[in-house]
Motif scaffolding. Structure first.
Motif, mmCIF file in Angstrom:
data_model
loop_
_atom_site.group_PDB
_atom_site.id
_atom_site.type_symbol
_atom_site.label_atom_id
_atom_site.label_comp_id
_atom_site.label_asym_id
_atom_site.label_seq_id
_atom_site.Cartn_x
_atom_site.Cartn_y
_atom_site.Cartn_z
ATOM 1 N N ILE A 50 65.683 28.148 8.303
ATOM 2 C CA ILE A 50 66.505 27.513 9.335
ATOM 3 C C ILE A 50 65.726 27.002 10.524
ATOM 4 O O ILE A 50 65.234 27.926 11.217
ATOM 5 C CB ILE A 50 67.874 28.271 9.595
ATOM 6 N N LEU A 51 65.811 25.659 10.593
ATOM 7 C CA LEU A 51 65.403 25.179 11.684
ATOM 8 C C LEU A 51 66.045 23.958 12.457
ATOM 9 O O LEU A 51 67.192 23.740 11.812
ATOM 10 C CB LEU A 51 63.797 24.281 11.358
ATOM 11 N N LEU A 52 66.075 23.822 13.883
ATOM 12 C CA LEU A 52 66.418 23.005 14.384
ATOM 13 C C LEU A 52 65.693 21.947 14.993
ATOM 14 O O LEU A 52 64.701 22.079 15.643
ATOM 15 C CB LEU A 52 67.119 23.770 15.621
ATOM 16 N N THR A 53 66.283 20.653 14.900
ATOM 17 C CA THR A 53 65.654 19.560 15.820
ATOM 18 C C THR A 53 66.205 19.402 17.231
ATOM 19 O O THR A 53 67.210 20.046 17.879
ATOM 20 C CB THR A 53 65.576 18.157 15.202
ATOM 21 N N CYS A 54 65.420 18.512 17.974
ATOM 22 C CA CYS A 54 66.101 18.418 19.428
ATOM 23 C C CYS A 54 65.281 17.147 19.805
ATOM 24 O O CYS A 54 64.360 16.576 19.009
ATOM 25 C CB CYS A 54 65.712 19.610 20.184
ATOM 26 N N GLY A 55 65.352 16.806 21.135
ATOM 27 C CA GLY A 55 64.688 15.648 21.804
ATOM 28 C C GLY A 55 65.517 14.580 21.917
ATOM 29 O O GLY A 55 66.471 14.412 21.052
ATOM 30 N N VAL A 56 65.452 13.798 23.170
ATOM 31 C CA VAL A 56 65.920 12.556 23.158
ATOM 32 C C VAL A 56 66.136 11.571 21.988
ATOM 33 O O VAL A 56 67.060 10.889 21.677
ATOM 34 C CB VAL A 56 65.751 11.980 24.477
ATOM 35 N N HIS A 57 65.013 11.665 21.265
ATOM 36 C CA HIS A 57 64.858 10.706 20.036
ATOM 37 C C HIS A 57 65.016 11.492 18.866
ATOM 38 O O HIS A 57 64.979 10.892 17.792
ATOM 39 C CB HIS A 57 63.541 10.109 20.220
#
Length: 425
Positions: free
Chosen positions: A383-390
């Protein structure tokens, strides 16, 4: 018997605004592993979004909670207080950065901690304006949304935000913003939009969380402290995601030898139980009058008991040192893949608060690639998460207590997912 699938039942019963990263429905969890309703096992590199630095169901935390359940579960500290609340405040007053007298309040969520920090800052200074940074995330309440430097999805459709909130660019040299440019933007703001004598506080994440895991440079943090001192502005460190050993020190501000006037905490403070806090200079914390701060569930005895156990575990199991070791191994593995995964644009983060950013050859954000890696990893049990304004960053938030064998298994899955995603490109 309800014949609908659990996912369909969720869609029928729960407002769509509650987004879900996965369709995994947890049945049980232990340390860094989760098993779903069908019995499939996953390695958890999300940890409830940085809540479980000490892992799922740490035995010390569970024992402390069970002991408290046998005593009492709620009185409301403002009605019938209890010693454990006082003791936890004393512990935080000692360990939160700053060589000065401190006081603490407990609330329930990170957003609530931020709201109260702003209230305290305004009461202490008699000023109203607050400055935050682009890409910052400070919660989903109205002041939290106003401070957050990202529109979608947090501000869409919710109307006017509270006034007297201003934003300046956060220094991210990868995106062409130097610390000098960020400081220049602050001075331009003071010249064009808001008198610094009207600013109550500047709020900063020492490492931006939702914004992309960008660490604030030490020189910038120190310059910000000096600027605040020059204008009588309070500095608020939002340590909701960075606190409690995640960055390799108890708090991220410890990396800079700079103390904020107010520090907000939540997430890993209580190892999975809802608890948040604001700790700050004693005279500033005392600015609001009696009854001006608090909340029915603030400092709930269950969360307080869990937090005492969490602090014990961090110290006794050496989690700051372990965070540094695990983060170094993760970043080494990612660096070894640069030739095979050319989409990797940056690998960063102090301690075990790490991220990898993906761009095209021309430097354009590759949110599609980040999501592809996340989906492939999930299929393989990670299980991974993404993030960042883009949306082009993957952040790594494994429990710091993860066993070495499971950590190595996760790195193998991550490598396979990255290579497979790059081949599809």
């Amino acid at each position: 018997m309800n014949m609908m699938s659990l996912a369909d039942r969720k869609d029928a019963a729960i407002a769509r605004g509650v987004g879900m990263v996965t369709q995994i429905f947890a049945a049980r969890a232990e340390n860094a592993e989760i098993w779903d309703k069908e019995g499939r096992r996953y390695i958890d590199f999300a940890a409830g979004i940085a809540v479980l630095n000490t892992g799922h169901r740490h035995p010390r935390v569970i024992a402390a909670v069970k002991d408290q359940l046998d005593r009492f579960t709620h009185t409301c500290h403002q009605v019938v207080p209890y010693e454990t609340y006082v003791h936890l405040a004393e512990r935080l007053n000692r360990i939160v950065p700053g060589n000065f007298e401190k006081k603490t309040i407990f609330v329930t969520t990170g957003a609530e901690a931020v709201e109260n920090a702003v209230k305290i800052a305004r009461a202490a200074t008699g000023r109203s304006a607050v400055i935050a940074f682009s890409g910052g995330f400070h919660g989903r309440t109205f002041m939290g949304m106003a401070l957050t430097g990202k529109v979608a999805p947090y501000k869409l459709g919710f109307g006017a935000m509270p006034g007297d909130v201003f934003h300046v660019p956060f220094p991210v040299e990868l995106h062409g913003v130097t610390p000098e440019q960020s400081l220049a933007a602050l001075n331009k703001l003071f010249a064009a939009d808001v008198d610094p004598q009207r600013v109550a506080a500047i709020i900063l994440e020492p490492v931006q969380g939702e914004g992309g895991f960008y660490p604030a440079p030490t020189g910038f943090v120190r310059a910000l402290r000096a600027l605040c001192d020059r204008h009588g502005i309070l500095l608020i460190a939002d340590e909701v995601q960075t606190g409690f050993a995640r960055t390799g020190k108890m708090f991220a501000m410890d990396h800079h030898d700079v103390a904020a006037d107010l520090t907000t905490m939540a997430k890993s403070l209580a190892g999975g139980f809802p608890l948040a806090a604001v700790t700050g200079r004693a005279d500033i914390m005392d600015a609001p009058g009696p009854g001006g701060l608090g909340g029915t569930y603030g400092g709930n005895p269950i969360g307080i008991a869990a937090a005492h156990a969490v602090l014990d575990v961090i110290l006794e199991e050496g989690l700051c040192e372990r965070a540094n070791r695990l983060g170094a191994l993760l970043k080494q593995r990612l660096a070894s893949l640069r030739n095979r995964v050319p989409e990797i644009a940056d690998i960063r983060g102090p301690g075990f608060m790490n991220a990898v950013e993906f761009n095209s050859d021309s430097g354009q954000p590759r949110a599609d690639f980040a999501n592809r890696v996340r989906r492939i990893a999930l299929e393989k049990g990670l299980i991974l998460l993404t993030c960042g304004v883009h949306g082009n960053v993957i952040r790594f938030l494994s429990p710091i207590t993860i066993q070495d064998t499971i950590f190595n298994e996760a790195l193998d899955i991550l490598e396979a997912a990255l290579v497979e995603a790059s081949r599809v490109n």
